[in-house]
Design a protein around this motif. Structure first.
Motif, PDB file in Angstrom:
ATOM      1  N   LEU A   1       0.851  -1.189   0.000  1.00 57.27           N
ATOM      2  CA  LEU A   1       0.000   0.000   0.000  1.00 57.27           C
ATOM      3  C   LEU A   1       0.884   1.235   0.000  1.00 57.27           C
ATOM      4  O   LEU A   1       1.799   1.352   0.835  1.00 57.27           O
ATOM      5  N   LEU A   2       0.645   2.148  -0.931  1.00 54.63           N
ATOM      6  CA  LEU A   2       1.418   3.387  -1.026  1.00 54.63           C
ATOM      7  C   LEU A   2       0.492   4.583  -0.873  1.00 54.63           C
ATOM      8  O   LEU A   2      -0.631   4.575  -1.379  1.00 54.63           O
ATOM      9  N   THR A   3       0.993   5.623  -0.236  1.00 53.91           N
ATOM     10  CA  THR A   3       0.280   6.892  -0.178  1.00 53.91           C
ATOM     11  C   THR A   3       1.300   8.016  -0.217  1.00 53.91           C
ATOM     12  O   THR A   3       2.482   7.812   0.032  1.00 53.91           O
ATOM     13  N   GLY A   4       0.859   9.191  -0.585  1.00 49.70           N
ATOM     14  CA  GLY A   4       1.763  10.344  -0.621  1.00 49.70           C
ATOM     15  C   GLY A   4       2.183  10.716  -2.027  1.00 49.70           C
ATOM     16  O   GLY A   4       1.454  10.470  -3.002  1.00 49.70           O
ATOM     17  N   GLU A   5       3.374  11.286  -2.145  1.00 52.67           N
ATOM     18  CA  GLU A   5       3.848  11.824  -3.415  1.00 52.67           C
ATOM     19  C   GLU A   5       4.044  10.721  -4.456  1.00 52.67           C
ATOM     20  O   GLU A   5       4.690   9.708  -4.197  1.00 52.67           O
ATOM     21  N   ASP A   6       3.483  10.935  -5.650  1.00 52.39           N
ATOM     22  CA  ASP A   6       3.646  10.015  -6.780  1.00 52.39           C
ATOM     23  C   ASP A   6       3.191   8.594  -6.460  1.00 52.39           C
ATOM     24  O   ASP A   6       3.666   7.622  -7.056  1.00 52.39           O
ATOM     25  N   ALA A   7       2.252   8.465  -5.524  1.00 53.44           N
ATOM     26  CA  ALA A   7       1.805   7.126  -5.135  1.00 53.44           C
ATOM     27  C   ALA A   7       1.169   6.391  -6.312  1.00 53.44           C
ATOM     28  O   ALA A   7       1.359   5.174  -6.474  1.00 53.44           O
ATOM     29  N   GLU A   8       0.413   7.118  -7.168  1.00 54.36           N
ATOM     30  CA  GLU A   8      -0.282   6.453  -8.274  1.00 54.36           C
ATOM     31  C   GLU A   8       0.687   5.909  -9.322  1.00 54.36           C
ATOM     32  O   GLU A   8       0.608   4.709  -9.655  1.00 54.36           O
ATOM     33  N   PRO A   9       1.584   6.718  -9.897  1.00 55.07           N
ATOM     34  CA  PRO A   9       2.511   6.125 -10.882  1.00 55.07           C
ATOM     35  C   PRO A   9       3.438   5.081 -10.278  1.00 55.07           C
ATOM     36  O   PRO A   9       3.725   4.062 -10.911  1.00 55.07           O
ATOM     37  N   LEU A  10       3.881   5.291  -9.042  1.00 56.93           N
ATOM     38  CA  LEU A  10       4.746   4.292  -8.421  1.00 56.93           C
ATOM     39  C   LEU A  10       3.965   3.033  -8.061  1.00 56.93           C
ATOM     40  O   LEU A  10       4.507   1.924  -8.102  1.00 56.93           O
TER      41      LEU A  10
ATOM     42  N   THR B   1      -4.791  10.228   1.424  1.00 56.69           N
ATOM     43  CA  THR B   1      -5.464  10.657   2.656  1.00 56.69           C
ATOM     44  C   THR B   1      -5.841  12.137   2.619  1.00 56.69           C
ATOM     45  O   THR B   1      -6.496  12.632   3.530  1.00 56.69           O
ATOM     46  N   SER B   2      -5.436  12.846   1.564  1.00 53.97           N
ATOM     47  CA  SER B   2      -5.761  14.269   1.440  1.00 53.97           C
ATOM     48  C   SER B   2      -5.718  14.660  -0.022  1.00 53.97           C
ATOM     49  O   SER B   2      -5.261  13.890  -0.874  1.00 53.97           O
ATOM     50  N   GLY B   3      -6.209  15.861  -0.324  1.00 55.36           N
ATOM     51  CA  GLY B   3      -6.187  16.353  -1.693  1.00 55.36           C
ATOM     52  C   GLY B   3      -7.462  16.057  -2.445  1.00 55.36           C
ATOM     53  O   GLY B   3      -8.455  15.574  -1.882  1.00 55.36           O
ATOM     54  N   ASN B   4      -7.435  16.319  -3.769  1.00 58.97           N
ATOM     55  CA  ASN B   4      -8.629  16.179  -4.591  1.00 58.97           C
ATOM     56  C   ASN B   4      -9.122  14.741  -4.716  1.00 58.97           C
ATOM     57  O   ASN B   4     -10.305  14.505  -4.939  1.00 58.97           O
ATOM     58  N   ASP B   5      -8.209  13.786  -4.623  1.00 60.94           N
ATOM     59  CA  ASP B   5      -8.580  12.382  -4.814  1.00 60.94           C
ATOM     60  C   ASP B   5      -8.506  11.581  -3.515  1.00 60.94           C
ATOM     61  O   ASP B   5      -8.119  10.413  -3.508  1.00 60.94           O
ATOM     62  N   THR B   6      -8.888  12.199  -2.424  1.00 61.27           N
ATOM     63  CA  THR B   6      -8.907  11.497  -1.148  1.00 61.27           C
ATOM     64  C   THR B   6      -9.843  10.294  -1.215  1.00 61.27           C
ATOM     65  O   THR B   6     -11.008  10.417  -1.600  1.00 61.27           O
ATOM     66  N   ASN B   7      -9.330   9.125  -0.850  1.00 60.75           N
ATOM     67  CA  ASN B   7     -10.168   7.933  -0.864  1.00 60.75           C
ATOM     68  C   ASN B   7      -9.962   7.042   0.358  1.00 60.75           C
ATOM     69  O   ASN B   7     -10.434   5.909   0.394  1.00 60.75           O
ATOM     70  N   ILE B   8      -9.239   7.555   1.358  1.00 59.30           N
ATOM     71  CA  ILE B   8      -9.047   6.801   2.595  1.00 59.30           C
ATOM     72  C   ILE B   8      -8.734   7.779   3.720  1.00 59.30           C
ATOM     73  O   ILE B   8      -8.153   8.850   3.470  1.00 59.30           O
ATOM     74  N   THR B   9      -9.143   7.461   4.906  1.00 54.55           N
ATOM     75  CA  THR B   9      -8.809   8.296   6.060  1.00 54.55           C
ATOM     76  C   THR B   9      -7.512   7.796   6.686  1.00 54.55           C
ATOM     77  O   THR B   9      -7.108   6.635   6.493  1.00 54.55           O
ATOM     78  N   ALA B  10      -6.867   8.669   7.453  1.00 54.66           N
ATOM     79  CA  ALA B  10      -5.637   8.260   8.135  1.00 54.66           C
ATOM     80  C   ALA B  10      -5.920   7.127   9.115  1.00 54.66           C
ATOM     81  O   ALA B  10      -5.098   6.206   9.269  1.00 54.66           O
ATOM     82  N   ALA B  11      -7.086   7.163   9.758  1.00 56.03           N
ATOM     83  CA  ALA B  11      -7.430   6.107  10.714  1.00 56.03           C
ATOM     84  C   ALA B  11      -7.559   4.753  10.015  1.00 56.03           C
ATOM     85  O   ALA B  11      -7.072   3.726  10.519  1.00 56.03           O
ATOM     86  N   ARG B  12      -8.203   4.736   8.868  1.00 58.82           N
ATOM     87  CA  ARG B  12      -8.342   3.474   8.140  1.00 58.82           C
ATOM     88  C   ARG B  12      -6.996   3.000   7.616  1.00 58.82           C
ATOM     89  O   ARG B  12      -6.708   1.789   7.597  1.00 58.82           O
ATOM     90  N   LEU B  13      -6.155   3.942   7.181  1.00 57.08           N
ATOM     91  CA  LEU B  13      -4.816   3.574   6.718  1.00 57.08           C
ATOM     92  C   LEU B  13      -4.042   2.880   7.832  1.00 57.08           C
ATOM     93  O   LEU B  13      -3.367   1.872   7.612  1.00 57.08           O
ATOM     94  N   LEU B  14      -4.152   3.401   9.048  1.00 57.68           N
ATOM     95  CA  LEU B  14      -3.453   2.798  10.185  1.00 57.68           C
ATOM     96  C   LEU B  14      -4.018   1.417  10.510  1.00 57.68           C
ATOM     97  O   LEU B  14      -3.272   0.531  10.968  1.00 57.68           O
ATOM     98  N   ARG B  15      -5.307   1.215  10.270  1.00 55.61           N
ATOM     99  CA  ARG B  15      -5.894  -0.105  10.526  1.00 55.61           C
ATOM    100  C   ARG B  15      -5.432  -1.129   9.496  1.00 55.61           C
ATOM    101  O   ARG B  15      -5.263  -2.314   9.807  1.00 55.61           O
ATOM    102  N   GLU B  16      -5.213  -0.677   8.245  1.00 48.58           N
ATOM    103  CA  GLU B  16      -4.793  -1.601   7.200  1.00 48.58           C
ATOM    104  C   GLU B  16      -3.289  -1.863   7.211  1.00 48.58           C
ATOM    105  O   GLU B  16      -2.830  -2.916   6.739  1.00 48.58           O
TER     106      GLU B  16
END
Length: 471
Positions: A391-400, A411-426
């Motif tokens: 699982l990747l998040t942050g800068e260039d997460a999509e191409p990488l 977890t932030s920005g125009n394409d937010t699709n997960i919360t920080a809390a859920r990220l920590l659970r996964e």
């Protein structure tokens, strides 16, 4: 058909020569291609996106992960699309004028740059050009079925690519068919738009809670749709950046020809309409001009940022009357006048081509360099356990994520699709990493994660990687 076939062939060759086939995929491209690639997880598909370009790349993505193969495939397919779009006009306008219009469009740096890329704007342009040609043909030949089928199919393709653009494209055609009381063209316009939008509507209910909610989320993603004066943004960004958001770049056009032709285009269009009116072919110039202006409206007056690719559908249509004016200038009047105007037009077009190709080579060189490190760092990510099920998040997460096979989330920005809390659970259940550029601030949830640096080709730090502890 020789002339338009020649233009389409040269368009394909030029793309293969000037746009490096090995150029890495951009963020948007990885989102579209990942939807149909069996080799990696589908990335988050936000509310404003549509599935059209995904369907275009699906046949190739299903059999290969090769970027070079994708670029070559799209170069050839976009050239075929240009040929078919111009072919739709063969009963409406002289093919030499059509070839000139096609050449003017195909030689724009932005048309060359996006020909081999998995992005929707060029395909909306080609579909719009075909739709207007079929519409005019349907008005001339009321009993003919092929132009009606072509009109419906072209609008369906445009709507598959982006329903909002297709709506603005089809609005003048709908109004003209209504005013002329032409039932079959009217049904073809409505049927094509509805057929192309059906998937978007179904997905709106399946994923976003309905059409209204999807439109609301799309507006939020775009920064709030409403009345905005974006003409200045469009002018400042005609030579890049490829996404001007926020569009606060200064006026620094090099070469100057890019700004000059953009400012002259409205005059060429008006002149072309007047010339065609005198020749008794008003519709052949006025209809593409109206549709070109209409499809440009959302990008000039409804958003507060810009990108050069946004106006590709407008350029494809507006260059038809512009080509009519240029053809008239060099074929009418005395021989002396024709020679003089041909020389002037030739010099102007030579300057235009020089400026466009200079910009193209600069843009391609920058893009190749800026994306080259992404596949390069994949083995270094693999040594951190970031490959396949991760699982990747942050800068260039999509191409990488595309290159490593990891799932990308935000977890932030125009394409937010997960919360920080859920990220920590996964995170305890799979390798999870936050990617940052050197100097970026570390969010609170990742400050206790282990810190690693990933070095690029030049020996400098490309990314700072924070790995979550495993459960």
């Amino acid at each position: 058909m020789f002339w338009i076939a020649l233009v389409a062939g040269l368009y394909a060759i030029s793309q293969l020569v000037f746009v490096t086939p090995s150029m890495g995929l951009g963020w948007d491209e990885t989102v579209y291609v990942s939807q149909v690639s069996p080799h990696l997880p589908a990335e988050f598909f936000s509310a404003p996106r549509s599935r059209g370009i995904t369907l275009v790349v699906a046949p190739l993505a299903a059999v290969t992960h090769s970027t070079v193969a994708l670029r070559v495939y799209l170069s050839l397919l976009s050239a075929l699309g240009l040929f078919l779009a111009l072919l739709a006009w063969r009963r409406v306008r002289d093919t030499r004028v059509l070839a000139l219009a096609g050449a003017l469009f195909a030689s724009l740096w932005v048309a060359e740059y996006y020909g081999p890329q998995a992005m929707p704007n060029l395909w909306i342009a080609l579909a719009g050009l075909a739709a207007v040609g079929c519409f005019l043909d349907a008005l001339r030949r009321p009993a003919a079925r092929p132009p009606l089928l072509g009109l419906a199919a072209a609008l369906a393709v445009a709507a598959l690519m982006r329903p909002s653009d297709a709506a603005f494209l089809g609005l003048p055609l709908f109004c003209l068919a209504l005013l002329r009381r032409r039932l079959l063209p009217l049904l073809a316009v409505c049927g094509g738009l509805l057929a192309g939008t059906a998937e978007w509507i179904a997905e709106a209910y399946a994923r976003f809670g309905g059409i209204g909610e999807r439109l609301h989320l799309s507006s939020l993603n775009e920064g709030g749709l409403g009345l905005h004066w974006a003409v200045g943004d469009a002018l400042r960004s005609i030579d890049g950046p490829i996404l001007c958001r926020p569009c606060d770049v200064s006026w620094n056009h090099k070469p100057l020809e890019l700004a000059v032709w953009w400012l002259l285009l409205p005059l060429l269009v008006v002149g072309g309409v007047l010339v065609e009116r005198r020749a008794g072919r008003l519709g052949a110039a006025l209809v593409p001009a109206l549709c070109g202006l209409s499809v440009a409206v959302p990008y000039l007056f409804l958003i507060d940022y810009s990108a050069p690719r946004f106006l590709l559908p407008a350029y494809a249509l507006l260059l038809v009357p512009a080509a009519s004016l240029l053809a008239w200038l060099v074929t009418t009047g005395s021989r002396r006048r024709r020679r003089a105007l041909t020389a002037v037009a030739g010099l102007a077009l030579a300057g235009q081509l020089t400026g466009q190709y200079l910009q193209l080579t600069q843009e391609v060189a920058y893009t190749v360099a800026s994306r080259a490190d992404q596949p390069y760092v994949v083995p270094r990510f693999a040594r951190l356990g970031l490959t396949g099920n991760c699982l990747l998040t942050g800068e260039d997460a999509e191409p990488l994520g595309y290159y490593t096979g990891c799932r990308a989330v935000e977890t932030s920005g125009n394409d937010t699709n997960i919360t920080a809390a859920r990220l920590l659970r996964e995170a305890p259940h799979q390798p999870t990493a936050l990617l940052l550029y050197p100097g970026d601030g570390v969010p609170a949830y990742a400050r206790a994660w282990s810190r690693h640096t990933v070095v690029g080709r030049d020996g400098g730090t490309d990314y700072v990687v924070y790995l979550a502890p495993r459960g």
